[in-house]
Write a protein that holds these residues in place. Structure first.
Motif, PDB file in Angstrom:
ATOM      1  N   ARG A 278       0.810  -1.221   0.000  1.00 60.93           N
ATOM      2  CA  ARG A 278       0.000   0.000   0.000  1.00 60.93           C
ATOM      3  C   ARG A 278       0.844   1.273   0.000  1.00 60.93           C
ATOM      4  O   ARG A 278       0.701   2.127  -0.867  1.00 60.93           O
ATOM      5  CB  ARG A 278      -0.942   0.009   1.197  1.00 60.93           C
ATOM      6  N   TYR A 285      -5.883  -0.944  -1.098  1.00 56.72           N
ATOM      7  CA  TYR A 285      -6.364  -0.137   0.028  1.00 56.72           C
ATOM      8  C   TYR A 285      -6.423  -0.996   1.282  1.00 56.72           C
ATOM      9  O   TYR A 285      -6.001  -0.579   2.360  1.00 56.72           O
ATOM     10  CB  TYR A 285      -7.749   0.431  -0.294  1.00 56.72           C
ATOM     11  N   ASN A 286      -6.967  -2.211   1.147  1.00 55.28           N
ATOM     12  CA  ASN A 286      -7.032  -3.152   2.267  1.00 55.28           C
ATOM     13  C   ASN A 286      -6.102  -4.315   1.999  1.00 55.28           C
ATOM     14  O   ASN A 286      -6.203  -4.984   0.961  1.00 55.28           O
ATOM     15  CB  ASN A 286      -8.458  -3.698   2.458  1.00 55.28           C
ATOM     16  N   CYS A 306      -7.777  -5.294  -4.566  1.00 50.79           N
ATOM     17  CA  CYS A 306      -6.994  -4.460  -5.473  1.00 50.79           C
ATOM     18  C   CYS A 306      -7.675  -4.373  -6.839  1.00 50.79           C
ATOM     19  O   CYS A 306      -8.658  -5.067  -7.101  1.00 50.79           O
ATOM     20  CB  CYS A 306      -5.577  -5.020  -5.629  1.00 50.79           C
TER      21      CYS A 306
END
Length: 423
Positions: A278, A285-286, A306
């Motif tokens: 990230r 994001y996660n 993603c």
């Protein structure tokens, strides 16, 4: 650090945890059966979860509405959860609410009504829950990876079951399953907060002391990590990726090494995956890692969301970071992971319900309770050598499981993960 919790065993085998927390004005009560979806055969897949729903439709002298109203009228709340290896029924209440909470939960576990009309309606509700889970990509991808990892074992099946297996349930069948699933030999009554030992024991004997001591359903064979790939093309804005590798069980010596490995790999913003995938590359994001442990098996997992075009690169980074961590960890990184793990464990102990559930889990798994000092010492005892030894377990089998959900362009990310990890 000391532990105020005490563990007691009734004559019929029901175990009772009492853990007073001075200064609290509330009570947390968990009645935990140490069995769940991992004990189901294919024909009864989802029955443990369905049964958890059904007992709330009426139990003892109370209707479905009465069960909720009588608890909420005293400022409390009631809930339940089904897992692979346990089913929990929980009450939170104001000080003085233990008597009522114990009586209501005993009715749910021991005296549910199990009405035919209620069962027909609840099958429809569970069918909608199954559909909802399938429509939630970040949930459904974990069902896919379980199926890829555990082959024919019940761990490979979703806790919710299938519409067909749930629809096959009958009142008679569920009644028999209840007696086996919630049997005395694996039942824990765990109370924390504004409670006293004598009161907890007296109420537990009153409500659960007359249960028959006959054992419940037997264990299945020890889970074997099979590995493989499960992928499904969907029109999603973000690809869902989960990778899983074999590790150690909750009962093995390197359990805390696994927890620390997961923390260092992807447990927080300073973890390797977060920083590499990230912060440095902006690919996800996660992204995180987790330890998934059972009584006789365990796994290391990684989740990421993603863009489809970044899936293969994200998978490659995940594999690279696992290999790198299996080979070496810096002293500061190890110390940080230990601090994070202890913080997670001890912060949970400050929440009465989490504390009650944690104690019940220890009683089920080890037939004893651990003090905070013992847990801290076990975490602190993990060395780089322990992590390297664990790394050999994680990588040594040559097996991996992957689940990819999203655009077709991303579905080969599992191959990229395995190629980087195994060669």
């Amino acid at each position: 650090m000391t532990n105020s919790a005490t563990l007691h065993t009734l004559e019929n085998g029901v175990r009772v945890v009492c853990d007073p927390m001075p200064g609290l004005e509330t009570v947390a009560l968990s009645v935990v059966a140490g069995r769940g979806a991992a004990y189901e055969d294919p024909a009864r897949s989802g029955w443990s979860h369905l049964l958890e729903h059904m007992v709330f439709k009426g139990a003892g002298p109370r209707s479905s509405r009465d069960i909720v109203e009588v608890i909420e009228a005293q400022g409390g709340s009631i809930n339940a959860a089904t897992g692979y290896e346990r089913t929990s029924f929980q009450v939170r209440a104001l000080k003085g609410g233990l008597d009522l909470g114990m009586a209501v939960l005993a009715d749910l576990v021991l005296r549910p009504t199990l009405d035919e009309a209620d069962l027909a309606r609840e099958k429809q509700v569970v069918a909608q829950e199954i559909a909802e889970a399938a429509d939630a990509p970040d949930d459904y991808v974990f069902d896919l990876v379980q199926a890829a990892a555990w082959g024919e074992h019940p761990l490979a099946r979703p806790i919710l079951g299938t519409v067909d297996s749930v629809n096959a349930a009958t009142v008679e069948g569920l009644s028999h399953w209840r007696g086996a699933l919630y049997a005395a030999d694996r039942l824990i009554v765990s109370a924390t907060g504004a409670v006293e030992v004598d009161e907890v024991l007296d109420l537990a004997r009153r409500e659960f002391g007359s249960m028959p001591a006959a054992p419940g359903v037997p264990n299945f064979a020890v889970p074997a990590f099979v590995g493989g790939r499960k992928s499904q093309a969907r029109k999603l804005e973000q690809v869902q990726l989960v990778f899983m590798l074999p590790a150690v069980s909750a009962r093995q010596d390197d359990y805390f090494a696994l927890r620390i490995f997961a923390e260092a790999l992807g447990g927080g913003m300073s973890s390797r995956l977060f920083q590499e995938a990230r912060e440095k590359r902006g690919l996800a994001y996660n992204i995180d890692a987790y330890a998934d442990t059972y009584a006789d098996a365990g796994a290391l997992g990684v989740y990421a969301g993603c863009a489809a075009g970044d899936a293969a690169e994200t998978a490659k980074i995940c594999a690279e970071q696992i290999v790198g961590l299996a080979g070496k960890i810096e002293d500061a990184e190890l110390a940080r992971a230990k601090a994070q793990l202890k913080a997670h464990m001890f912060m949970a102990r400050e929440q009465p319900l989490s504390r009650a559930e944690q104690a019940a889990g220890q009683a089920l798994m080890f037939d004893r309770l651990y003090t905070p000092g013992e847990l801290a010492a076990a975490v602190d005892a993990v060395t780089p050598d322990h992590l390297r030894r664990l790394g050999q377990v994680i990588l040594g089998s040559g097996k991996a499981a992957s689940a990819i959900l999203g655009a077709k362009a991303a579905l080969k990310a599992g191959e990229a993960f395995e190629r980087t990890l195994i060669g």
